[in-house]
Enzyme design. Structure first.
Site, short mmCIF file in Angstrom:
data_model
loop_
_atom_site.label_atom_id
_atom_site.label_comp_id
_atom_site.label_asym_id
_atom_site.label_seq_id
_atom_site.Cartn_x
_atom_site.Cartn_y
_atom_site.Cartn_z
CG HIS A 474 37.85 -27.04 -1.18
ND1 HIS A 474 37.92 -26.03 -0.24
CD2 HIS A 474 37.91 -26.45 -2.40
CE1 HIS A 474 38.01 -24.87 -0.86
NE2 HIS A 474 38.02 -25.08 -2.16
CG ASP A 478 40.84 -21.53 3.30
OD1 ASP A 478 40.20 -21.00 4.24
OD2 ASP A 478 42.09 -21.47 3.24
#
Lengths: 504, 269
Positions: A474, A478
């Protein structure tokens, strides 16, 4: 729980059937009178040792913060004790054997120095924990010995008490832990001079085969499972040696190994704790998973309709004329993954967190997680973007065979850019995979299952559905990117004709 | 077993030498390690002539520029402890500790604990003088090595000895090859970028005095001289530390040049 990274099921064995693996690197009686300068390095070990060690073999519990120059030995079974090179310090994984103070046939006392080794800056005298007679010396001066490998074998006169080394003693102050050795018959095979693993010895016992009569086809005349089965087949003990071998290999691949049944009453079951030091791939897994756990992951789950994929595979199989090629779903999934990566190169990248840089990798080196008897390994298929599905099939087969034999080259394991974990081959709906750093994404695919689906007007039809779980870094990716990437990949799987559209 | 001097602190014999040949020093150390039951601290303030000292399993062909060594007629010694190769000379100060296994409270007789203990001792010696560290197995100022260590651990005793580069001759370094095994912090540095001189930090006598003071925090020191040791010596003891013969070096030189030839042949194929 990370299904795709689960620890392989340990084999249940009774103590009596436990044997140490003989060191494969020497088959001659060394001359212990040679000084280090004179001794040849002809038995210098090379390459990765981890593939040879059988991780199921229990070791005596040694607290990692306590170091012992006493060679702490295995549980004595019927008088023979395997004496390993004990841990001599933190971070010391191996030592060079400098000289022996004893030779085969010598009577030795408890705490008598038996050899001298060198690690880094120190020469260290190794003393014997047991009183007995030296049966076999397994290394010559000049050899590199890994911590835990058997240095020599001692015949102990009587069952001696096993000592458990505690945290802060001096070498002479040790806590005692009584472990009764299980009753077992000392057979010829237990004290024979042949090279073989505990598993092979048990198999021989099972089939009533004397290992001294078997010709070994392994390295240094080592007797392999196949040799025992072949001999037993010739003797008439078993009907089909290849069936026993295949089922054994299959069980190994899937992670459980039951080499021999326990006829009730003959071999007593043991409920004692067993300590298994992690070596090789398992050890690597500890390090890589610990690092991966520090990365903020998110997981994206989707379902893919594999009806078209199933049809495609059948079509490949029916037109396949090459007996060496076996078509599965995986190569098509791999190729379509590569096509999707071309549109979303961020999924095929490596992240350098110190420089805050993302390297978009030019090649699609797709790693395929494989469960072997030695643990989890991820070899990769290089340059999938330039390979056809048939070429991918062949390369995958090559890597699978090497992985099963524990013969993967370092080049096969390095350089991966994304990983695919086909946990569905074993079972389960989907996994929650951990990244294979420094990659930024990993895909776990579950089993293709036939499930009922609804049409728009409420009718039910069967569909082959595969659940996928994409794990992503992350810090780099995304949700939207991953979702779009997954959609693209899904399209290629559900409509494989689109692959032709992009074919070059 | 530690022989108590002051309450709770074991006794240690201190031997101060100057200009003693390194072979003689190593023979002494080996004998004391293997035949004595006392604790010893030996300080040799420089050896008499330049000598190459290799570790117990050192191979001349791999570690030395043998042609240069033969040309300069530098003696080569193989010592009884592990570790690497050093070129010692009058600018080298040697400090050795020989102890019974439970002489130092809390220090287990294994490589790392002994190394850490020595690092702490020298930390006291160099307090306020330089950016001293024990780095992997070396003593450094910053990231430059000035002290190299080696050990030998027997059933009941251990030795930890150090050669300190108080000063060195640049031309002598040409006799040593870049070793195959190097500490990580060395990176790719050659000899001269990797080492430094202790003389840039403190005078010899100050170093020796401070070392003795630091040792006193662990032991009750008692001065002994060399003659006293040698008269009570165990004459049956045969040390393994030895001088390599000319023949051995010439054989190694031949082997080294043969390897170079076959290597260049394989490249030209």
């Amino acid at each position: 729980m990370m299904i795709s990274r689960r620890i392989l099921i340990l084999q249940k064995r009774s103590f009596s059937s436990v044997r140490r693996i003989l060191c494969p690197y020497t088959s001659q009686t060394p001359n212990p009178n040679l000084s280090p300068a004179q001794a040849s390095a002809s038995f210098r070990s090379a390459g990765s040792h981890s593939s040879i060690l059988h991780f199921n073999v229990p070791y005596i519990a040694v607290n990692r913060s306590f170091f012992s120059s006493h060679a702490v030995a295995d549980l004595p079974v019927g008088g023979i004790v395997d004496v390993p090179l004990a841990q001599t310090g933190e971070g010391i994984a191996e030592c060079e054997l400098l000289k022996w103070f004893v030779q085969e046939g010598d009577q030795i006392e408890e705490f008598q120095p038996i050899c001298e080794v060198q690690s880094d800056k120190a020469t260290i005298e190794i003393t014997s924990r047991y009183k007995g007679k030296v049966a076999q010396i397994l290394y010559v001066p000049g050899d590199i010995v890994k911590v835990g490998e058997t240095l020599l074998k001692i015949v102990v006169e009587e069952a001696q008490v096993l000592t458990h080394v505690s945290e802060n003693p001096t070498p002479t102050q040790e806590g005692l832990k009584n472990i009764k050795p299980c009753d077992s018959e000392l057979t010829k095979n237990d004290i024979c001079e042949v090279l073989s693993t505990p598993a092979v010895r048990n198999l021989a016992k099972q089939h009533g085969v004397d290992l001294n009569d078997v010709k070994g086809t392994g390295k240094d005349g080592r007797i392999l499972k196949e040799d025992v089965l072949q001999y037993a087949f010739q003797k008439g003990s078993i009907k089909d040696p290849s069936a026993s071998l295949t089922s054994a290999s299959r069980r190994q691949f899937l992670g459980g190994e039951e080499d021999h049944p326990h006829p009730s009453g003959e071999v007593p079951w043991s409920y004692e704790d067993k300590t298994v030091p992690l070596r090789g791939f398992q050890r690597t897994m500890v390090k890589s998973m610990s690092m991966a756990a520090k990365v903020p992951h998110f997981h994206y789950v989707d379902e893919i309709n594999c009806d078209a994929l199933v049809e495609l595979k059948s079509s490949f199989q029916s037109t396949n004329s090459d007996p060496d090629v076996k078509h599965t779903f995986l190569p098509t999934l791999i190729k379509s993954l590569s096509m999707a990566l071309s549109k979303y190169p961020l999924m095929n990248s490596c992240f350098n967190d110190e420089l805050l840089e993302v390297i978009l990798k030019g090649s699609h080196n797709i790693g395929i997680a494989m469960a072997t008897s030695s643990g989890l390994v991820v070899p990769n298929i290089k340059n999938v973007q330039s390979l056809s599905i048939l070429e991918i099939t062949k390369e995958l087969s090559r890597l699978q065979k090497l992985a099963l034999d524990n013969k993967l080259n370092p080049v096969d394991i390095c350089g991966g850019t994304i990983t695919l974990s086909n946990i569905g081959a074993i079972g389960g709906k989907f996994g929650s995979p951990l990244l294979n750093l420094p990659e930024v994404s990993i895909i776990a695919i579950g089993r293709i299952q036939k499930v009922p689906q609804f049409t728009d007007d409420g009718n039910i039809y069967p569909a082959s559905i595969m659940t996928v779980n994409i794990g992503a870094d992350h810090r780099v990716l995304d949700g939207a990117t991953v979702a779009r990437f997954c959609g693209e990949w899904k399209q290629f799987i559900e409509k494989p004709e689109l692959l032709m559209l992009h074919m070059k | 077993m530690g022989i108590p001097g002051k309450i709770g602190v074991p006794m240690m014999n201190l031997v101060r030498l100057k200009g003693v040949p390194i072979l003689q020093q190593l023979h002494l150390e080996e004998r004391l390690l293997r035949t004595s039951s006392h604790n010893w601290c030996i300080i040799n303030d420089g050896t008499n002539q330049p000598t190459i000292v290799m570790g117990v399993s050192g191979k001349p062909a791999e570690l030395l520029e043998i042609e240069s060594v033969l040309c300069d007629q530098i003696p080569v010694v193989r010592r009884f402890t592990g570790g690497g190769t050093v070129l010692v000379d009058p600018g080298t100060i040697f400090v050795t500790f020989i102890c019974n296994k439970d002489a130092v409270a809390g220090v287990q007789p294994y490589p790392q604990p002994i190394m850490s203990w020595s690092g702490a001792l020298y930390n006291k010696v160099f307090q306020g003088i330089g950016d001293f560290h024990l780095r992997e197995n070396d003593y450094v100022f910053g990231d430059r090595k000035f002290g190299g260590n080696a050990q030998s651990i027997t059933k009941n005793r251990w030795i930890h000895h150090t050669s300190f580069l108080w000063d060195y001759e640049v031309r002598n370094m040409a006799n040593l090859k870049l070793p195959a095994r190097v500490p990580e912090y060395r990176l790719a540095r050659g000899h001269l970028e990797f080492i430094c001189r202790m003389k840039d930090y403190l005078p010899r006598s100050v170093f020796i005095d401070r070392t003795i003071e630091a040792t006193k925090t662990h032991f009750s020191l008692r001065s002994t001289d060399l003659e006293a040791i040698e008269t009570s010596a165990n004459t049956k003891f045969c040390p393994s530390t030895r001088l390599l013969t000319m023949q051995e070096l010439e054989t190694a030189a031949k082997f080294a040049s043969q390897s170079k030839v076959s290597l260049s042949q394989s490249f030209s194929l």
